[in-house]
Design a protein around this motif. Structure first.
Motif, PDB file in Angstrom:
ATOM      1  N   SER A  94       4.089   9.362   5.749  1.00 16.96           N
ATOM      2  CA  SER A  94       5.342   8.716   6.141  1.00 16.96           C
ATOM      3  C   SER A  94       6.469   9.172   5.224  1.00 16.96           C
ATOM      4  CB  SER A  94       5.212   7.195   6.071  1.00 16.96           C
ATOM      5  OG  SER A  94       6.454   6.574   6.332  1.00 16.96           O
ATOM      6  N   TYR A  95       7.681   9.174   5.764  1.00 15.16           N
ATOM      7  CA  TYR A  95       8.840   9.400   4.923  1.00 15.16           C
ATOM      8  C   TYR A  95       9.069   8.169   4.047  1.00 15.16           C
ATOM      9  CZ  TYR A  95       9.999  13.238   8.117  1.00 15.16           C
ATOM     10  OH  TYR A  95       9.968  14.386   8.859  1.00 15.16           O
ATOM     11  N   PRO A  96       9.789   8.330   2.917  1.00 15.00           N
ATOM     12  CA  PRO A  96      10.131   7.150   2.103  1.00 15.00           C
ATOM     13  C   PRO A  96      11.000   6.172   2.896  1.00 15.00           C
ATOM     14  CG  PRO A  96      10.487   9.172   0.865  1.00 15.00           C
ATOM     15  CD  PRO A  96      10.247   9.584   2.286  1.00 15.00           C
ATOM     16  N   VAL A  97      10.762   4.910   2.681  1.00 18.27           N
ATOM     17  CA  VAL A  97      11.526   3.852   3.342  1.00 18.27           C
ATOM     18  C   VAL A  97      12.176   2.987   2.268  1.00 18.27           C
ATOM     19  CG1 VAL A  97      11.402   1.844   4.870  1.00 18.27           C
ATOM     20  CG2 VAL A  97       9.976   3.844   5.324  1.00 18.27           C
ATOM     21  N   ILE A  98      13.465   2.686   2.445  1.00 16.46           N
ATOM     22  CA  ILE A  98      14.195   1.853   1.486  1.00 16.46           C
ATOM     23  C   ILE A  98      14.218   0.409   1.980  1.00 16.46           C
ATOM     24  CG2 ILE A  98      16.403   1.439   0.341  1.00 16.46           C
ATOM     25  CD1 ILE A  98      16.983   4.415   0.623  1.00 16.46           C
ATOM     26  N   ALA A 157       0.862  -1.177   0.000  1.00 20.35           N
ATOM     27  CA  ALA A 157       0.000   0.000   0.000  1.00 20.35           C
ATOM     28  C   ALA A 157       0.900   1.230   0.000  1.00 20.35           C
ATOM     29  CB  ALA A 157      -0.899   0.000   1.232  1.00 20.35           C
ATOM     30  N   GLY A 158       0.761   2.075  -1.008  1.00 23.59           N
ATOM     31  CA  GLY A 158       1.627   3.230  -1.163  1.00 23.59           C
ATOM     32  C   GLY A 158       2.282   3.211  -2.525  1.00 23.59           C
ATOM     33  N   SER A 159       3.347   3.976  -2.672  1.00 18.62           N
ATOM     34  CA  SER A 159       4.043   4.091  -3.959  1.00 18.62           C
ATOM     35  C   SER A 159       5.434   3.482  -3.873  1.00 18.62           C
ATOM     36  CB  SER A 159       4.169   5.560  -4.369  1.00 18.62           C
ATOM     37  OG  SER A 159       2.901   6.157  -4.535  1.00 18.62           O
ATOM     38  N   ILE A 160       5.759   2.606  -4.822  1.00 20.91           N
ATOM     39  CA  ILE A 160       7.106   2.053  -4.951  1.00 20.91           C
ATOM     40  C   ILE A 160       7.829   2.840  -6.045  1.00 20.91           C
ATOM     41  CG2 ILE A 160       8.483   0.029  -5.558  1.00 20.91           C
ATOM     42  CD1 ILE A 160       6.226  -1.720  -4.569  1.00 20.91           C
ATOM     43  N   PHE A 161       9.083   3.214  -5.767  1.00 19.72           N
ATOM     44  CA  PHE A 161       9.845   3.915  -6.800  1.00 19.72           C
ATOM     45  C   PHE A 161      11.341   3.636  -6.635  1.00 19.72           C
ATOM     46  CE2 PHE A 161       9.098   6.712  -3.221  1.00 19.72           C
ATOM     47  CZ  PHE A 161      10.327   7.325  -2.980  1.00 19.72           C
ATOM     48  N   SER A 162      12.101   3.994  -7.686  1.00 17.55           N
ATOM     49  CA  SER A 162      13.569   3.880  -7.716  1.00 17.55           C
ATOM     50  C   SER A 162      14.101   2.480  -7.445  1.00 17.55           C
ATOM     51  CB  SER A 162      14.204   4.860  -6.722  1.00 17.55           C
ATOM     52  OG  SER A 162      13.819   6.178  -7.000  1.00 17.55           O
ATOM     53  N   ASN A 209      21.078 -10.632  -7.509  1.00 17.31           N
ATOM     54  CA  ASN A 209      20.258 -11.490  -6.645  1.00 17.31           C
ATOM     55  C   ASN A 209      19.302 -10.719  -5.751  1.00 17.31           C
ATOM     56  OD1 ASN A 209      21.322 -13.957  -7.537  1.00 17.31           O
ATOM     57  ND2 ASN A 209      23.111 -13.733  -6.199  1.00 17.31           N
ATOM     58  N   ARG A 210      19.546  -9.426  -5.566  1.00 15.71           N
ATOM     59  CA  ARG A 210      18.706  -8.607  -4.701  1.00 15.71           C
ATOM     60  C   ARG A 210      18.310  -7.328  -5.415  1.00 15.71           C
ATOM     61  NH1 ARG A 210      22.397  -7.610   0.232  1.00 15.71           N
ATOM     62  NH2 ARG A 210      23.898  -7.493  -1.475  1.00 15.71           N
ATOM     63  N   ILE A 211      17.257  -6.721  -4.913  1.00 11.16           N
ATOM     64  CA  ILE A 211      16.797  -5.467  -5.474  1.00 11.16           C
ATOM     65  C   ILE A 211      16.419  -4.529  -4.333  1.00 11.16           C
ATOM     66  CG2 ILE A 211      14.386  -6.238  -5.713  1.00 11.16           C
ATOM     67  CD1 ILE A 211      14.336  -4.674  -8.373  1.00 11.16           C
ATOM     68  N   ALA A 212      16.832  -3.285  -4.444  1.00  9.72           N
ATOM     69  CA  ALA A 212      16.477  -2.262  -3.464  1.00  9.72           C
ATOM     70  C   ALA A 212      15.415  -1.354  -4.067  1.00  9.72           C
ATOM     71  CB  ALA A 212      17.709  -1.452  -3.071  1.00  9.72           C
ATOM     72  N   TYR A 213      14.511  -0.877  -3.251  1.00 10.92           N
ATOM     73  CA  TYR A 213      13.465   0.012  -3.736  1.00 10.92           C
ATOM     74  C   TYR A 213      12.941   0.856  -2.580  1.00 10.92           C
ATOM     75  CZ  TYR A 213      10.588  -3.762  -1.794  1.00 10.92           C
ATOM     76  OH  TYR A 213      10.037  -4.702  -0.954  1.00 10.92           O
ATOM     77  N   SER A 214      12.317   1.972  -2.935  1.00  9.45           N
ATOM     78  CA  SER A 214      11.749   2.865  -1.922  1.00  9.45           C
ATOM     79  C   SER A 214      10.235   2.751  -1.919  1.00  9.45           C
ATOM     80  CB  SER A 214      12.153   4.313  -2.205  1.00  9.45           C
ATOM     81  OG  SER A 214      13.554   4.485  -2.104  1.00  9.45           O
ATOM     82  N   GLY A 257      10.852 -12.324   2.456  1.00  8.94           N
ATOM     83  CA  GLY A 257      10.444 -11.001   2.889  1.00  8.94           C
ATOM     84  C   GLY A 257      11.517  -9.960   2.661  1.00  8.94           C
ATOM     85  N   ALA A 258      11.094  -8.699   2.655  1.00 10.12           N
ATOM     86  CA  ALA A 258      12.015  -7.585   2.474  1.00 10.12           C
ATOM     87  C   ALA A 258      12.552  -7.130   3.822  1.00 10.12           C
ATOM     88  CB  ALA A 258      11.312  -6.434   1.764  1.00 10.12           C
ATOM     89  N   SER A 259      13.791  -6.657   3.821  1.00 10.36           N
ATOM     90  CA  SER A 259      14.381  -6.085   5.026  1.00 10.36           C
ATOM     91  C   SER A 259      14.462  -4.576   4.875  1.00 10.36           C
ATOM     92  CB  SER A 259      15.781  -6.664   5.275  1.00 10.36           C
ATOM     93  OG  SER A 259      16.622  -6.431   4.164  1.00 10.36           O
TER      94      SER A 259
END
Length: 249
Positions: A225-229, A201-206, A214-219, A238-240
């Motif tokens: 709320s502030y953006p969370v990476i 729920a919210g917006s995924i970007f970058s 093997n891994r992907i980072a996203y905000s 699951g994501a960390s």
């Protein structure tokens, strides 16, 4: 293909054969020789990986869709590692192809392990040493592994990260149009193998890939709320949270 080169040779005639007189030497004679030398168009020789029938065509196709010119035809040898080039490196050097890619696959506890090397043919040096990648033994994972290896081979040769994997975001509202829902998906550069990594729920970007693919980072930007990476394994799980922030109230 051939290129023309001209050779100029200034020859001073011998004192006896080319004398204009007994006391005067002949002027220098300039010879212009027109000859042809072969030009090697291919930049990479790719040896299909030993024990493999899935990864190699994907890797070869990916690399051939770049500025690199890659061939797997008419190769003098089918080595699976740099150690098998002992004594035959001059044969490869005589071909004039700067880089050689070799490798092999093996099974370990039900998974497919690929060992591969990118070799600087002129020096015989393995660029950044032997590389290894482990994948599940299924079509989706093997296709993904092929693109990851192509990315790495391209980077080892050019110094620029490859781009054979894609990440993109889809947005929609829930059925009451009250909350934005975002879905992060990944797919091959050829549009195949699309799958959803996460939905929030919210917006995924970058979205950004890790060097090994093997891994992907996203905000994620949620309401108030502030953006969370986040960092997440592409294979699942699951994501960390990398940058936790409190919700603004």
């Amino acid at each position: 293909m051939y290129t023309h080169k001209k050779l100029l040779a200034s020859l001073l005639a011998g004192s006896s054969a080319l004398l204009i007189s007994q006391n005067v030497l002949a002027a220098p004679v300039v010879l212009e020789l027109d000859y042809e030398i072969p030009v090697q168009q291919n930049q990479v020789a790719f040896v299909p990986f030993a024990g493999d029938s899935v990864l190699s065509p994907i890797i070869l196709n990916d690399l051939n869709n770049t500025e690199l010119k890659v061939t797997s035809q008419n190769l003098p040898q089918q080595p699976r590692s740099s150690s098998e080039l002992a004594g035959t490196l001059p044969v490869w050097q005589s071909m004039g192809i700067p880089y050689l890619v070799v490798g092999s696959t093996r099974t370990n506890r039900g998974k497919i392990v690929t060992d591969y090397e990118v070799i600087d043919v002129k020096s015989g040096r393995v660029i950044e040493g032997k590389q290894s990648l482990t994948a599940d033994n299924n079509r989706e994972s093997m296709r993904y592994a092929g693109h990851v290896i192509a990315d790495k081979v391209y980077e080892l040769i050019t110094g620029i990260p490859g781009g054979f994997l894609r990440a993109y975001c889809l947005y929609r509202r829930n059925r009451h149009w009250q909350t934005k829902v975002s879905r992060l998906k990944v797919m091959d550069a050829d549009g195949e193998n699309a799958k959803t990594i996460t939905e929030v729920a919210g917006s995924i970007f970058s979205p950004a890939w890790s060097p090994d693919g093997n891994r992907i980072a996203y905000s994620v930007q949620r309401e108030k709320s502030y953006p969370v990476i986040y960092i997440q394994n592409v294979s699942g799980g699951g994501a960390s949270v990398l940058t936790p922030f409190l919700v603004v109230t």
